[in-house]
Design a protein around this motif. Structure first.
Motif, short mmCIF file in Angstrom:
data_model
loop_
_atom_site.label_atom_id
_atom_site.label_comp_id
_atom_site.label_asym_id
_atom_site.label_seq_id
_atom_site.Cartn_x
_atom_site.Cartn_y
_atom_site.Cartn_z
N ILE A 80 -2.59 0.46 -2.73
CA ILE A 80 -3.88 1.07 -3.44
C ILE A 80 -3.97 0.85 -5.35
CG2 ILE A 80 -4.57 2.01 -1.48
CD1 ILE A 80 -4.82 4.93 -3.03
N PRO A 122 -9.64 0.27 -2.54
CA PRO A 122 -8.80 0.10 -1.71
C PRO A 122 -9.66 -0.19 0.03
CG PRO A 122 -9.09 2.11 -2.56
CD PRO A 122 -9.67 1.54 -3.46
N ALA A 146 -8.17 6.20 -0.21
CA ALA A 146 -7.00 6.34 -1.05
C ALA A 146 -6.73 8.09 -0.56
CB ALA A 146 -7.57 6.61 -2.67
#
Length: 625
Positions: A355, A279, A403
């Motif tokens: 993500i 991500p 995340a």
């Protein structure tokens, strides 16, 4: 003399190889343990969003199970993952963390299988770069897939495609009968796993049709290999049939905006591929796209050259399989990019790629890894594979922090919901207050009905809910007789603290009775707390006989490597207020301090691993077969 030196060299090589193998498996075990510990710490036991589709069959309120299994969720028909999720919930007594545990274990087994496959291709040797597999599949950068049960739908597809890749890389001249049967089963299950499974079929079906026909023609009549090849061909036909049925009556979701055009769509494709590094790519698209383009373009060149080089040899079939799989992966990226290009930036939650999409790129990264391993000179293959693994290792802290923001953005509302449930707030009030968060597109009354089903069945999050609700009229008692409650929150590390509170099930009180500076935020009263020596203090008035529900919003100094603050603390029992004034001295719920500590440990852990790998690479390893 020569014999002694040779024996010493052999001993050093064996010792080095054992150390390398031990290191790879140690990383695998460590990442698995971290994931399971984080599940115990942060795994939420509250259904959210698509999880609610599982409530009716879980509570035996679904009249037509077959219709439920085949019903589309957007463009996805997912009977196979739905059966898995429902089975897990039934076995776990409705615990919504069961899917999270399943995802971690399944991805862990896949990572182990890839480690073993790479080791087999090197004649029993491991290298440090094999840590790529557990990092790509299990690192906390995949938080949304690991800690949201509904993502079994996505993890199942990833698992099936990875199994296909494992079968292809171990083909060599021919595939064992058991492997052909496994490939056939995977081809049947992919169209039963949603559009993400469907997109992996076009080129894969062509390859396995050719491979199955080739094996059938080569194998003697009546042999196990011939029967397995015939099953594989039958599976191709069944997969095509399921795909045809899948598409009948399927419509584009109404919320899907039109495609913005070729150039924005191609850019979305490149962004999707760039998510392969995690991500963190969303914060630096240009370098992330450059890195992944370098990886995938070089892989395409390597596989194309290998296809020409090994034409007509025993290696031909494996090269063809890898080319087909890699080509299908690029097709998947194109379809996903063009399909989602109009959504990015136009809808809540889609201001950039979620993500959860990052893990879809893992099979392509693994294809690149095996292409390098099989078709590059040994030392150069080791160098490039190690560079990729080291890159992902170094990015673990940043990917973890980004995340973690997904959990961070939901934890306050999860804790508020649990506080409402503990306070005995009626399900219709919870449904009204939290509808936009729990199930924003639910039909009127649908969320309340599902909440009631869970409560009546004693399923989480209602498994410990009280049966008595404090009367709403408590809040209407004469304000002049209300006792005062002084709350002293002892957390000197904070920069500022706000009291989030309500009475009789998080109800508000008249404005004139609220402390100065109180505002209403998310339907909760939010009052500033004043610092006094080692505590933050607020004084509120509560009707006698009413319950006081409260929590705290803590703003601290920015954490290292993260813009996020400390968060919320709702982990305290409600207070039943009598006639007298009360002073409460409150220490932070241990969860909060542990959350801060764990985040720092997990973020820095990746750097220490990277340093360890870097030092280990300095150990000379004999590359001779």
């Amino acid at each position: 003399m020569y014999s002694i030196r040779s024996q010493r060299g052999l001993l050093a090589a064996v010792t080095s190889q054992r150390s390398t193998t031990a290191f790879v498996w140690a990383v695998w075990i460590m990442i698995m343990l971290i994931d399971l510990v984080v599940l115990a710490m942060f795994g939420r036991n509250i259904p959210v969003s698509e999880d609610w589709w599982l409530v009716a069959p879980l509570t035996d309120n679904e009249p037509n199970l077959a219709h439920w299994l085949w019903a589309p969720n957007n463009e996805h028909r997912i009977p196979f993952p739905r059966l898995i999720m429902l089975g897990l919930l039934k076995l776990a007594g409705g615990d919504w963390r069961s899917g999270m545990f399943f995802n971690i274990i399944l991805l862990g087994l896949l990572a182990a299988a890839f480690i073993l496959a790479a080791r087999k291709l090197r004649n029993g040797r491991s290298i440090f770069a094999d840590t790529l597999f557990p990092i790509a599949l299990l690192s906390l950068g995949n938080w949304e897939n690991l800690y949201w049960s509904w993502q079994v739908t996505q993890v199942a597809t990833i698992a099936l495609t990875c199994i296909l890749l494992l079968l292809i890389v171990t083909i060599n001249e021919k595939m064992q009968p058991v492997a052909m049967i496994a490939a056939g089963v995977v081809l049947i299950l992919l169209p039963l796993s949603g559009a993400t499974g469907l997109l992996w079929l076009p080129i894969s079906l062509l390859f396995f049709t050719y491979y199955g026909w080739h094996c059938r023609q080569e194998a003697p009549k009546g042999s196990r290999t011939r029967r397995a090849a015939e099953f594989l061909l039958l599976a191709v036909v069944v997969s095509l049939l399921i795909t045809s049925i899948y598409l009948v009556g399927l419509r584009q979701p109404e919320w899907m905006p039109p495609n913005p055009g070729i150039l924005p769509s191609l850019y979305a494709v490149m962004q999707f591929l760039a998510l392969g590094i995690g991500p963190i790519a969303r914060s630096a698209w240009f370098p992330a796209i450059a890195i992944t383009l370098l990886i995938f373009v070089s892989t395409a060149v390597i596989l194309a050259h290998a296809g020409y080089r090994f034409l007509g040899t025993k290696e031909e079939m494996r090269v063809m399989g890898l080319l087909a799989f890699f080509g299908n992966g690029l097709f998947f990226a194109l379809a996903t990019g063009f399909g989602r290009a109009g959504v990015i930036g136009s809808r809540p939650g889609w201001m950039m790629w979620p993500i959860r999409y990052a893990q879809f790129v893992a099979p392509l990264l693994f294809t690149a890894y095996f292409a390098w391993l099989l078709y590059l000179p040994r030392r150069f293959a080791k160098l490039t594979a190690t560079a990729l693994a080291l890159l992902l290792l170094l990015l673990i802290p940043l990917n973890t922090v980004i995340a973690y923001g997904w959990h961070f953005s939901t934890s306050e509302r999860d804790e508020q919901i649990m506080a409402h449930i503990r306070a005995g707030v009626p399900t219709e009030d919870i449904a009204t207050k939290f509808r936009d968060y729990l199930w924003s597109w639910a039909a009127p009354g649908q969320l309340e009905e599902n909440l009631r089903w869970l409560k009546d069945g004693g399923f989480p999050p209602f498994d410990n809910a009280p049966s008595v609700l404090v009367s709403r009229t408590m809040a209407e008692k004469a304000a002049s007789s209300w006792p005062a409650v002084e709350l002293r929150y002892q957390f000197p590390q904070a920069q500022e603290v706000f009291l989030l509170w309500g009475i009789g099930g998080w109800q508000t009180i008249p404005e004139q009775q609220r402390p100065a500076g109180t505002i209403i935020e998310n339907e909760l009263m939010k009052s500033p707390m004043l610092p006094e020596s080692d505590a933050f203090v607020s004084r509120v008035q509560v009707p006698p006989g009413a319950s006081l529900q409260y929590g705290f919003e803590i703003n601290g100094r920015p954490l290292w490597l993260t813009p996020y603050y400390l968060g919320w603390d709702f982990g305290h029992d409600e207070l039943l207020v009598e006639e007298e004034d009360v002073t409460l001295a409150i220490t932070p719920y241990p969860w909060l301090s542990f959350r801060l500590l764990s985040l720092l440990v997990l973020a820095t852990g990746g750097i220490f691993i990277a340093i360890w790998v870097s030092l280990a690479l300095l150990i000379p390893v004999d590359d001779k077969g």
